[in-house]
Design a protein around this motif. Structure first.
Motif, PDB file in Angstrom:
ATOM      1  N   ALA A 217      42.136  51.676  36.567  1.00 15.96           N
ATOM      2  CA  ALA A 217      40.751  51.834  37.003  1.00 15.96           C
ATOM      3  C   ALA A 217      40.249  50.653  37.820  1.00 15.96           C
ATOM      4  CB  ALA A 217      39.849  52.036  35.782  1.00 15.96           C
ATOM      5  N   LEU A 218      40.810  49.478  37.603  1.00 19.30           N
ATOM      6  CA  LEU A 218      40.315  48.280  38.287  1.00 19.30           C
ATOM      7  C   LEU A 218      40.807  48.222  39.723  1.00 19.30           C
ATOM      8  CD1 LEU A 218      40.896  45.579  35.523  1.00 19.30           C
ATOM      9  CD2 LEU A 218      38.878  47.002  35.910  1.00 19.30           C
ATOM     10  N   LYS A 219      39.943  47.709  40.585  1.00 15.74           N
ATOM     11  CA  LYS A 219      40.299  47.554  41.992  1.00 15.74           C
ATOM     12  C   LYS A 219      40.833  46.157  42.295  1.00 15.74           C
ATOM     13  CE  LYS A 219      38.895  51.712  42.514  1.00 15.74           C
ATOM     14  NZ  LYS A 219      39.912  52.782  42.445  1.00 15.74           N
ATOM     15  N   LYS A 220      40.660  45.234  41.332  1.00 16.66           N
ATOM     16  CA  LYS A 220      41.157  43.876  41.518  1.00 16.66           C
ATOM     17  C   LYS A 220      41.608  43.345  40.170  1.00 16.66           C
ATOM     18  CE  LYS A 220      36.718  41.528  40.806  1.00 16.66           C
ATOM     19  NZ  LYS A 220      35.785  40.498  41.294  1.00 16.66           N
ATOM     20  N   THR A 221      42.457  42.339  40.196  1.00 11.52           N
ATOM     21  CA  THR A 221      42.958  41.771  38.944  1.00 11.52           C
ATOM     22  C   THR A 221      42.580  40.316  38.757  1.00 11.52           C
ATOM     23  OG1 THR A 221      45.086  41.301  40.032  1.00 11.52           O
ATOM     24  CG2 THR A 221      44.906  43.367  38.772  1.00 11.52           C
ATOM     25  N   GLY A 222      41.707  39.796  39.608  1.00 16.63           N
ATOM     26  CA  GLY A 222      41.152  38.473  39.364  1.00 16.63           C
ATOM     27  C   GLY A 222      42.077  37.317  39.693  1.00 16.63           C
ATOM     28  N   VAL A 223      41.689  36.127  39.209  1.00 13.77           N
ATOM     29  CA  VAL A 223      42.453  34.908  39.430  1.00 13.77           C
ATOM     30  C   VAL A 223      43.050  34.457  38.098  1.00 13.77           C
ATOM     31  CG1 VAL A 223      40.940  34.233  41.337  1.00 13.77           C
ATOM     32  CG2 VAL A 223      40.455  33.417  39.023  1.00 13.77           C
ATOM     33  N   ALA A 224      43.900  33.442  38.158  1.00 15.38           N
ATOM     34  CA  ALA A 224      44.504  32.913  36.935  1.00 15.38           C
ATOM     35  C   ALA A 224      43.424  32.356  36.010  1.00 15.38           C
ATOM     36  CB  ALA A 224      45.522  31.841  37.279  1.00 15.38           C
ATOM     37  N   VAL A 225      43.618  32.555  34.713  1.00 13.84           N
ATOM     38  CA  VAL A 225      42.644  32.108  33.714  1.00 13.84           C
ATOM     39  C   VAL A 225      43.384  31.444  32.559  1.00 13.84           C
ATOM     40  CG1 VAL A 225      40.918  32.839  32.024  1.00 13.84           C
ATOM     41  CG2 VAL A 225      40.975  33.927  34.284  1.00 13.84           C
ATOM     42  N   ASP A 226      42.875  30.292  32.155  1.00 14.08           N
ATOM     43  CA  ASP A 226      43.365  29.630  30.935  1.00 14.08           C
ATOM     44  C   ASP A 226      42.280  29.742  29.876  1.00 14.08           C
ATOM     45  OD1 ASP A 226      45.665  28.923  32.227  1.00 14.08           O
ATOM     46  OD2 ASP A 226      45.138  26.813  32.508  1.00 14.08           O
ATOM     47  N   VAL A 227      42.609  30.377  28.762  1.00 12.40           N
ATOM     48  CA  VAL A 227      41.673  30.487  27.653  1.00 12.40           C
ATOM     49  C   VAL A 227      41.964  29.363  26.675  1.00 12.40           C
ATOM     50  CG1 VAL A 227      40.792  31.941  25.792  1.00 12.40           C
ATOM     51  CG2 VAL A 227      41.579  32.991  27.938  1.00 12.40           C
ATOM     52  N   GLU A 513      36.807  39.568  36.402  1.00 10.39           N
ATOM     53  CA  GLU A 513      35.582  39.444  37.192  1.00 10.39           C
ATOM     54  C   GLU A 513      35.325  38.003  37.627  1.00 10.39           C
ATOM     55  OE1 GLU A 513      33.807  41.721  38.367  1.00 10.39           O
ATOM     56  OE2 GLU A 513      33.977  43.516  37.109  1.00 10.39           O
ATOM     57  N   LEU A 514      36.012  37.054  37.010  1.00  8.83           N
ATOM     58  CA  LEU A 514      35.772  35.643  37.313  1.00  8.83           C
ATOM     59  C   LEU A 514      36.468  35.227  38.607  1.00  8.83           C
ATOM     60  CD1 LEU A 514      36.291  34.106  33.744  1.00  8.83           C
ATOM     61  CD2 LEU A 514      34.129  34.766  34.845  1.00  8.83           C
ATOM     62  N   GLY A 515      35.847  34.307  39.330  1.00  9.88           N
ATOM     63  CA  GLY A 515      36.453  33.781  40.553  1.00  9.88           C
ATOM     64  C   GLY A 515      35.796  32.465  40.928  1.00  9.88           C
ATOM     65  N   TRP A 516      36.363  31.820  41.936  1.00 10.53           N
ATOM     66  CA  TRP A 516      35.790  30.572  42.448  1.00 10.53           C
ATOM     67  C   TRP A 516      34.885  30.870  43.630  1.00 10.53           C
ATOM     68  CZ3 TRP A 516      36.162  26.733  39.307  1.00 10.53           C
ATOM     69  CH2 TRP A 516      37.324  26.515  38.549  1.00 10.53           C
TER      70      TRP A 516
END
Length: 517
Positions: A217-227, A513-516
Motif C-alpha cells: 500500500a505504501l508509495k515510499k519506504t522512507g530513509v534509514a532509521v535507528d531506534v 514518513e520520517l525524512g530530512w
C-alpha cells in the motif's frame, strides 16, 4: 559620483542577499544521509510476532512485517497491503477472503505464498504465547488456501475481523524460517515490510534500512532509521537533551511534556488526542484479595483521579471513568456515575460486607519506570490513608512484569493500553473477555454475550447501546479500574520532516514518513 557608487554598492548587496537566500532554498548537494534516530522508553518483548502483544513490539512489527491489510493514518477502515483485495463472503460475517498479491517476497528473497499466510496464523494460534496475540482471534476456526486465495472461517460473527488482520497479530512470516510450534530464537527477522532489520541489540537499539523488495500500500519506504530504547522516561529525556536522538515518542517525563512550547521554532511538536488508556487490573482468581467483587468496588470508591492528572502527570492526561475512552462508539462514564468522588465510608462498608479484615494486605505491581513509580506512590497513598488497605509495591522490568501478571503473581497491577485498531472492540474483548490478554482471571458469560453482540454489525453505529451495557457491567464487576486517557506527543528536531505522521494514537509506527529537510 559618491551617490552613484552608493547605489551600485546597494544593488550589489541586494544581489548578494538574494543569492544567499536562493542558495539556502536550493538543495545543497550535500543532503543528509545519516539515519534518523528515534528514541523511546517502550520495549520490544519479542521480534517474533507470535510472541508479543505490546506497544513497543507492535510499533516495530508495523515496519518489518507486512499484513494482508493496513491502516492509513487517521483511517477507520483498513486497505489492502499484502493482499490485492479482501472482503466478507455473504452476509453472515463468518467467512472472510483475501487474494494475495503475486509480487511479494520476504526480505531474504523468498517468494511469499498463501501458505505462508496460513502458516503464520496457524503457528500463532498453536504457540498461544502467554503474552502473544492469539487472544485477538478467539473465533478463528480455520484458514484455508487455494492458489493465492486465503479463506478465514470464523465460529461466530465478527465485523471487526478485517481490522484485526491489519494489526501486528496479522504479520506474515516465512514458513521456512519460523519454527512451527515455538518462537524463533535469536534476533533475525524475515518479513516483507517497508524496512529490513540490519542489526538489533535487545533493549538498546534496532537499525532499520529501507526494504527495496517491499510491494504494498505504501508509495515510499522512507530513509534509514535507528531506534534507541531507554529504560525509562528520565533516560530518554537525558538522550534528548544531549542531542542523541532526533525524534522522541513514548515517553518523555510528564514535567517535560507539560512545558513544551508548540510554537518553538527549534522543535517540531505534535500534540494529539489519543485513545491510550491506563487501568488498575485486579487479579480475581481464588486466593487473591480481589477475588471478591466488593473488595474491588471498595478500591473504586477510594481512588481520586484528580491528583494523578494534576500532580503526577501535570495535565498531560485526562481522568477516565470508563473502559472505552472518549472518541469511541459507546463511550460512557459508569465509574463516575457509581463513584463520583472518593468515599471512604462506603469503601469501609463494602469491605465489611465482603467479610475481610482491614487493613487488607495487597501486593501492587507496576512496570519499573520513573513516571509509574510516582503514579504508584500516589495510588498507594490513596488506598492506605484511611487504614483500609496495606499496600506493598513491586517495581518489575517490563518483560518479567508481563510474565508475572500472566502467571497471576500480583494482586493488582497497572497496564497501559493502546488501541489495536480504531474500533471500541479493541477495548472490550481483549481486556474483559474470557481469556483476556490482561490475564486477570475475569470471566463472565454476560460479558461474553455482550462482546459477541457488538461484533455482529458492520454498521458500527448499531453497537453503541451494547457497548454502553458492556461498560455498565464493567462498572459493576470492576475487573479493572480506569485511571486516565493520555494525549500523544511526538517531538522532533527542526530538520526532521514527517514526525506529525509517525503516530496516530494507535499501535502503528510509521517510520517511513520520517525524512530530512
Amino acid at each position: 559620483m559618491r551617490s552613484v557608487r552608493v547605489r551600485i554598492l546597494a544593488i550589489l548587496a541586494v544581489l548578494v542577499i538574494a543569492g544567499v537566500v536562493a542558495w539556502q532554498l536550493l538543495p545543497s548537494g550535500e543532503a543528509k544521509t545519516d539515519a534518523i534516530t528515534v528514541g523511546t522508553s517502550d520495549e520490544v518483548t519479542a521480534l517474533d510476532p507470535a510472541g508479543a502483544y505490546d506497544a513497543g513490539s507492535w510499533a516495530i512489527y508495523s515496519n518489518l512485517y507486512q499484513s494482508l491489510l493496513t491502516f492509513r493514518s487517521g483511517a477507520i477502515l483498513p486497505e489492502p497491503d499484502a493482499a490485492e483485495s479482501c472482503g466478507f463472503v455473504g452476509q453472515k460475517l463468518q467467512t472472510y477472503q483475501c487474494r494475495l498479491r503475486d509480487d511479494l517476497t520476504f526480505s531474504n528473497g523468498r517468494k511469499i505464498t498463501a501458505d505462508d499466510v496460513k502458516y503464520s496464523f496457524d503457528r500463532m494460534l498453536r504457540i498461544k504465547a502467554d503474552v502473544g496475540p492469539a487472544a485477538l482471534f478467539p473465533n478463528l476456526d480455520s484458514v484455508v488456501t487455494e492458489d493465492r486465495l486465503i479463506t478465514f472461517n470464523l465460529s461466530a460473527k465478527d465485523a471487526t475481523f478485517p481490522q484485526k488482520l491489519a494489526t501486528g497479530a496479522g504479520a506474515i512470516v516465512d514458513s521456512t524460517e519460523y519454527p512451527e510450534d515455538a518462537l524463533r530464537p535469536g534476533n533475525q527477522v524475515d518479513g516483507s515490510g517497508p524496512y529490513v532489520l540490519k542489526s538489533y541489540q535487545p533493549g538498546v537499539s534496532a537499525e532499520l534500512v529501507p526494504n527495496p523488495k517491499y510491494r504494498g500500500a505504501l508509495k515510499k519506504t522512507g530513509v534509514a532509521v535507528d531506534v534507541r530504547y531507554y529504560k525509562g522516561s528520565e533516560e530518554l529525556l537525558a538522550a534528548w537533551n544531549s542531542g542523541e536522538v532526533d525524534v522522541t515518542h513514548r515517553q518523555l517525563p510528564p514535567e517535560r511534556l507539560a512545558e513544551l512550547n508548540l510554537g518553538d521554532p527549534d522543535l517540531r511538536v505534535t500534540e494529539a488526542d489519543s485513545a491510550e488508556i491506563r487501568n488498575i487490573i485486579f487479579n480475581v482468581r481464588e486466593g487473591s484479595p480481589f477475588a471478591s467483587r466488593k473488595v474491588r468496588q471498595a478500591v473504586a470508591a477510594l481512588i481520586d483521579r484528580g491528583p494523578l492528572v494534576g500532580d503526577v502527570y501535570k495535565g498531560t492526561v485526562e481522568p477516565l471513568y470508563s473502559l472505552i475512552p472518549q472518541g469511541y462508539i459507546g463511550h460512557s462514564t459508569p465509574f463516575f456515575d457509581s463513584y463520583p468522588s472518593p468515599d471512604p465510608e462506603r469503601a469501609a462498608r463494602l469491605l465489611q460486607e465482603a467479610g475481610v479484615r482491614t487493613p487488607v494486605p495487597v501486593e501492587f505491581a507496576y512496570r519499573d519506570d520513573d513516571a509509574y513509580t510516582k503514579e504508584t506512590a500516589e495510588l498507594r497513598r490513596q488506598l492506605e490513608k484511611d487504614g483500609l488497605f496495606k499496600v506493598s509495591v513491586k517495581a518489575v522490568e517490563w518483560t518479567e512484569y508481563q510474565k508475572g501478571y500472566a502467571a497471576g503473581e500480583y494482586d493488582a497491577y497497572t497496564v497501559g493500553w493502546l488501541p489495536d485498531f480504531p474500533d471500541s472492540d479493541t477495548f472490550s474483548q481483549p481486556l474483559v473477555g474470557t481469556g483476556n490478554v490482561l490475564h486477570s482471571g475475569y470471566s463472565s458469560k454476560a460479558m461474553d454475550r455482550l462482546i459477541a453482540a457488538t461484533q455482529e454489525f458492520s454498521d458500527r453505529s448499531r453497537t453503541s447501546s451494547d457497548f454502553k451495557d458492556l461498560q455498565k457491567l464493567v462498572g459493576e464487576d470492576v475487573p479493572l479500574l480506569p485511571l486516565w486517557q493520555k494525549k500523544d506527543y511526538v517531538i522532533a528536531t527542526s530538520d526532521v520532516s514527517g514526525s506529525q505522521y509517525l503516530s496516530d494514537g494507535t499501535g502503528l509506527w510509521r517510520l517511513w514518513e520520517l525524512g530530512w529537510i
